[in-house]
Design an enzyme around this catalytic site. Structure first.
Site, PDB file in Angstrom:
ATOM      1  N   CYS A 103       0.825  -1.195   0.000  1.00  0.00           N
ATOM      2  CA  CYS A 103       0.000   0.000   0.000  1.00  0.00           C
ATOM      3  C   CYS A 103       0.877   1.270   0.000  1.00  0.00           C
ATOM      4  CB  CYS A 103      -0.960  -0.048   1.183  1.00  0.00           C
ATOM      5  SG  CYS A 103      -2.394   1.017   1.030  1.00  0.00           S
ATOM      6  N   HIS A 104       0.936   1.994   1.112  1.00  0.00           N
ATOM      7  CA  HIS A 104       1.785   3.178   1.220  1.00  0.00           C
ATOM      8  C   HIS A 104       3.175   2.848   1.768  1.00  0.00           C
ATOM      9  CE1 HIS A 104      -2.104   5.180   0.777  1.00  0.00           C
ATOM     10  NE2 HIS A 104      -1.437   6.250   0.415  1.00  0.00           N
TER      11      HIS A 104
END
Length: 174
Positions: A103-104
């Site tokens: 994800c991030h």
């Protein structure tokens, strides 16, 4: 078995820590949490997970670990403002140890300048950042680069992320 460092702080994406951690531990690997302060409890952004921090970043070295887990959420963006975490990530990448970012999570890889020429994926909103950092971005559920870097986009990709991460952990623990 492998010892996996996890760089994590408040507002991490709950399942992006709990799912890989449970998968790794079930396979016999050790998962260690690292933040600015040992003993502190950090909370996931959805409020579903609370994690007690094992070590302060000041008390660990990349050489102490076999692999690195970077859960997403807001945690990576908070941690990358601190050079100690960025240096830790860079050292793990430079040492060619397995790194798992979802994800991030790749935001820490961007700040460590460790994505140039690498095949990777991440959350849609950081795609341009990853491309500017030199990554070859792929919109796929999981991307494995050079038998070292495993990246995924969202919690929906956790099954593939965990499967490919576990394959690399099994190689380093033999």
């Amino acid at each position: 078995m492998a010892k996996v460092a996890t760089l994590i702080t408040d507002l991490f994406e709950d399942s992006e820590f709990t799912s890989p951690a449970e998968t790794f531990q079930s396979a016999g690997h050790e998962v260690v949490t690292i933040e600015k302060e040992a003993g502190k409890k950090v909370k996931g952004k959805k409020g579903e997970a609370e994690v007690k921090i094992d070590y302060s970043i000041d008390d660990v070295k990349p050489d102490d670990f076999d692999a690195l887990l970077l859960p997403g959420g807001f945690s990576p963006d908070i941690l990358r403002a601190d050079d100690r975490f960025v240096s830790f990530v860079k050292a793990m990448m430079d040492a060619k140890k397995p790194v798992f970012a979802i994800c991030h999570g790749p935001q820490l890889l961007i700040s460590a300048k460790a994505l140039e020429g690498r095949d990777a994926t991440g959350y849609k909103s950081i795609r341009v950042d990853m491309e500017y950092a030199g990554a070859n971005y792929h919109d796929e559920e999981v991307v494995v680069c050079q038998n070292q870097l495993v990246t995924s986009r969202t919690p929906a990709d956790l099954e593939a992320f965990n499967r490919e991460s576990l394959k690399l952990l099994d190689k380093v623990s033999k």
